[in-house]
Design a protein around this motif. Structure first.
Motif, PDB file in Angstrom:
ATOM      1  N   VAL A  12       0.864  -1.179   0.000  1.00 25.42           N
ATOM      2  CA  VAL A  12       0.000   0.000   0.000  1.00 25.42           C
ATOM      3  C   VAL A  12       0.900   1.228   0.000  1.00 25.42           C
ATOM      4  O   VAL A  12       1.793   1.352   0.856  1.00 25.42           O
ATOM      5  N   ALA A  13       0.695   2.097  -0.983  1.00 20.99           N
ATOM      6  CA  ALA A  13       1.419   3.371  -1.060  1.00 20.99           C
ATOM      7  C   ALA A  13       0.565   4.444  -0.392  1.00 20.99           C
ATOM      8  O   ALA A  13      -0.605   4.619  -0.744  1.00 20.99           O
ATOM      9  N   ILE A  14       1.149   5.122   0.576  1.00 24.12           N
ATOM     10  CA  ILE A  14       0.438   6.173   1.319  1.00 24.12           C
ATOM     11  C   ILE A  14       1.027   7.521   0.924  1.00 24.12           C
ATOM     12  O   ILE A  14       2.173   7.830   1.270  1.00 24.12           O
ATOM     13  N   TYR A  15       0.251   8.299   0.192  1.00 20.34           N
ATOM     14  CA  TYR A  15       0.673   9.661  -0.120  1.00 20.34           C
ATOM     15  C   TYR A  15       0.091  10.604   0.921  1.00 20.34           C
ATOM     16  O   TYR A  15      -1.111  10.580   1.217  1.00 20.34           O
ATOM     17  N   ASP A  16       0.932  11.431   1.489  1.00 16.79           N
ATOM     18  CA  ASP A  16       0.484  12.441   2.446  1.00 16.79           C
ATOM     19  C   ASP A  16       1.504  13.563   2.433  1.00 16.79           C
ATOM     20  O   ASP A  16       2.666  13.357   2.802  1.00 16.79           O
ATOM     21  N   PRO A  17       1.109  14.778   1.991  1.00 13.27           N
ATOM     22  CA  PRO A  17       2.079  15.884   1.925  1.00 13.27           C
ATOM     23  C   PRO A  17       2.666  16.246   3.279  1.00 13.27           C
ATOM     24  O   PRO A  17       3.728  16.866   3.351  1.00 13.27           O
ATOM     25  N   ASN A  18       1.991  15.825   4.372  1.00 14.46           N
ATOM     26  CA  ASN A  18       2.493  16.096   5.721  1.00 14.46           C
ATOM     27  C   ASN A  18       3.056  14.832   6.391  1.00 14.46           C
ATOM     28  O   ASN A  18       3.390  14.880   7.565  1.00 14.46           O
ATOM     29  N   TRP A  19       3.161  13.748   5.664  1.00 13.89           N
ATOM     30  CA  TRP A  19       3.613  12.449   6.167  1.00 13.89           C
ATOM     31  C   TRP A  19       2.698  11.946   7.290  1.00 13.89           C
ATOM     32  O   TRP A  19       2.599  12.555   8.346  1.00 13.89           O
ATOM     33  N   ALA A  20       2.028  10.841   7.036  1.00 12.87           N
ATOM     34  CA  ALA A  20       1.103  10.261   8.013  1.00 12.87           C
ATOM     35  C   ALA A  20       1.825   9.914   9.305  1.00 12.87           C
ATOM     36  O   ALA A  20       2.970   9.445   9.283  1.00 12.87           O
ATOM     37  N   ASN A  21       1.147  10.145  10.448  1.00 11.98           N
ATOM     38  CA  ASN A  21       1.766   9.787  11.722  1.00 11.98           C
ATOM     39  C   ASN A  21       1.545   8.297  12.004  1.00 11.98           C
ATOM     40  O   ASN A  21       0.837   7.589  11.281  1.00 11.98           O
ATOM     41  N   TRP A  22       2.169   7.812  13.067  1.00 11.53           N
ATOM     42  CA  TRP A  22       2.166   6.379  13.344  1.00 11.53           C
ATOM     43  C   TRP A  22       0.758   5.841  13.561  1.00 11.53           C
ATOM     44  O   TRP A  22       0.400   4.771  13.051  1.00 11.53           O
ATOM     45  N   ASP A  23      -0.075   6.559  14.301  1.00 17.52           N
ATOM     46  CA  ASP A  23      -1.438   6.079  14.557  1.00 17.52           C
ATOM     47  C   ASP A  23      -2.223   5.964  13.254  1.00 17.52           C
ATOM     48  O   ASP A  23      -2.969   4.993  13.050  1.00 17.52           O
ATOM     49  N   ASP A  24      -2.055   6.938  12.367  1.00 17.47           N
ATOM     50  CA  ASP A  24      -2.754   6.888  11.080  1.00 17.47           C
ATOM     51  C   ASP A  24      -2.245   5.722  10.233  1.00 17.47           C
ATOM     52  O   ASP A  24      -3.032   5.031   9.567  1.00 17.47           O
ATOM     53  N   VAL A  25      -0.932   5.509  10.238  1.00 16.85           N
ATOM     54  CA  VAL A  25      -0.371   4.392   9.478  1.00 16.85           C
ATOM     55  C   VAL A  25      -0.910   3.065  10.013  1.00 16.85           C
ATOM     56  O   VAL A  25      -1.239   2.153   9.242  1.00 16.85           O
ATOM     57  N   CYS A  26      -1.037   2.939  11.329  1.00 16.40           N
ATOM     58  CA  CYS A  26      -1.578   1.714  11.923  1.00 16.40           C
ATOM     59  C   CYS A  26      -3.017   1.485  11.477  1.00 16.40           C
ATOM     60  O   CYS A  26      -3.425   0.350  11.192  1.00 16.40           O
ATOM     61  N   GLN A  27      -3.804   2.560  11.404  1.00 15.93           N
ATOM     62  CA  GLN A  27      -5.186   2.435  10.949  1.00 15.93           C
ATOM     63  C   GLN A  27      -5.247   2.025   9.478  1.00 15.93           C
ATOM     64  O   GLN A  27      -6.074   1.191   9.081  1.00 15.93           O
ATOM     65  N   ILE A  28      -4.375   2.595   8.666  1.00 20.98           N
ATOM     66  CA  ILE A  28      -4.327   2.230   7.244  1.00 20.98           C
ATOM     67  C   ILE A  28      -3.906   0.772   7.090  1.00 20.98           C
ATOM     68  O   ILE A  28      -4.469   0.024   6.285  1.00 20.98           O
ATOM     69  N   LYS A  29      -2.906   0.366   7.876  1.00 22.45           N
ATOM     70  CA  LYS A  29      -2.479  -1.030   7.847  1.00 22.45           C
ATOM     71  C   LYS A  29      -3.652  -1.943   8.159  1.00 22.45           C
ATOM     72  O   LYS A  29      -3.886  -2.943   7.475  1.00 22.45           O
ATOM     73  N   GLN A  30      -4.410  -1.628   9.192  1.00 24.10           N
ATOM     74  CA  GLN A  30      -5.540  -2.470   9.584  1.00 24.10           C
ATOM     75  C   GLN A  30      -6.613  -2.492   8.500  1.00 24.10           C
ATOM     76  O   GLN A  30      -7.208  -3.534   8.217  1.00 24.10           O
ATOM     77  N   GLN A  31      -6.841  -1.347   7.874  1.00 22.29           N
ATOM     78  CA  GLN A  31      -7.862  -1.243   6.831  1.00 22.29           C
ATOM     79  C   GLN A  31      -7.528  -2.117   5.621  1.00 22.29           C
ATOM     80  O   GLN A  31      -8.398  -2.799   5.067  1.00 22.29           O
ATOM     81  N   TYR A  32      -6.262  -2.120   5.203  1.00 22.88           N
ATOM     82  CA  TYR A  32      -5.880  -2.804   3.968  1.00 22.88           C
ATOM     83  C   TYR A  32      -5.367  -4.228   4.189  1.00 22.88           C
ATOM     84  O   TYR A  32      -5.529  -5.084   3.327  1.00 22.88           O
ATOM     85  N   PHE A  33      -4.727  -4.470   5.339  1.00 26.15           N
ATOM     86  CA  PHE A  33      -4.090  -5.770   5.552  1.00 26.15           C
ATOM     87  C   PHE A  33      -4.739  -6.593   6.660  1.00 26.15           C
ATOM     88  O   PHE A  33      -4.413  -7.772   6.794  1.00 26.15           O
TER      89      PHE A  33
END
Length: 212
Positions: A151-172
Motif C-alpha cells: 500500500v502506497a500512502i501519499y500524504d504531503p504532511n507524512w502520516a503519523n504512526w497512529d494513522d499508518v496503523c489504521q491504514i495497515k488495519q484497513q488494507y491488511f
C-alpha cells in the motif's frame, strides 16, 4: 533487481556517539565494553529530545526511539535511523499480528535489522516511480509487485504512526506488515509517499520479548 538487507554488517560504531544517558545505562547494566554497538542516548532533535536505546543481540540490531509526550514522527525516525546505521544499511519497522503486539510505551517506536540473514527487499524505487500525486489530501493506493502486496500512502504532511496503523488495519487486517527504511533520500522522497509491504515469511521476525 533484488536488493538485500545484508547480514554481517553492523551498526555504526557508537563508542564516540554523543548524548549518552549514563544513568539509564547504569540502570540497564550497559557496560563500557558494550559501548561500540549498544547504549542509551538522550538526543536533541529540533526542539525535542528523544530517548534512543541501541542494542545488538541474538541476531538483531534494534533501536527503540521515544519521546516523553508523543510518538516520533516519520521524519524524526528516518533522521535518527541515519544517525545510528551506516549509509546503505536497511532497517525496518514491523506491524505485527495482534497476538504479537507489544505496547509497553505508548510513545515508543522500534527499528530492526537482522545480522545473521540476508533479507530480500522489494523494489521500492519501482513503486515510487509508478505514482505521482497532486492532492492536498491523503491518498492510498494498493498494488502488487513481483508477487508482494503493498500500500502506497501519499500524504504531503507524512502520516503519523497512529494513522499508518489504521491504514495497515484497513488494507491488511491482521496480516504482518513491514515498513522498510532504506535511506533518507528514499524514505523522505519528494513524492511524499511511504510504503507498507505484506510480510512474505522469507525471514524470521524478532521475538516480541525483545520489545522493551
Amino acid at each position: 533487481m533484488t536488493i538485500f538487507c545484508h547480514k554481517h554488517k553492523v551498526m555504526k560504531d557508537l563508542s564516540s556517539m554523543p548524548y549518552r544517558d549514563y544513568d539509564l545505562e547504569n540502570f540497564a547494566h550497559v557496560l563500557p565494553v558494550m559501548h561500540k554497538y549498544c547504549g542509551c542516548f538522550y538526543l536533541p532533535l529540533g526542539n525535542n529530545f528523544f530517548q534512543v536505546i541501541a542494542s545488538n543481540q541474538m541476531g538483531w540490531e534494534h533501536l527503540s526511539v521515544s519521546n516523553d509526550h508523543r510518538c516520533p514522527t516519520f521524519n524524526e525516525v528516518v533522521t535518527i535511523k541515519e544517525m545510528f546505521f551506516n549509509s546503505g544499511e536497511i532497517a525496518f519497522q514491523i506491524h505485527p499480528k495482534k497476538k504479537n503486539y507489544v505496547n509497553f510505551h505508548n510513545t515508543c517506536l522500534h527499528l530492526w535489522r537482522p545480522t545473521n540473514v540476508n533479507v530480500p527487499i522489494p523494489d521500492i524505487t519501482a513503486v515510487l516511480n509508478k505514482y505521482e500525486f497532486f492532492s492536498s489530501k491523503r491518498v492510498c493506493k494498493e498494488g502488487h509487485i513481483n508477487g508482494t502486496r503493498y500500500v502506497a500512502i501519499y500524504d504531503p504532511n507524512w502520516a503519523n504512526w497512529d494513522d499508518v496503523c489504521q491504514i495497515k488495519q484497513q488494507y491488511f487486517g491482521d496480516t504482518e506488515v513491514i515498513q522498510y527504511h532504506v535511506s533518507k533520500a528514499t524514505d523522505l522522497n519528494n513524492k511524499s509517499i511511504m510504503l507498507l509491504w505484506e510480510y512474505q515469511n522469507n525471514f524470521s521476525l524478532p521475538p516480541k520479548e525483545f520489545v522493551l
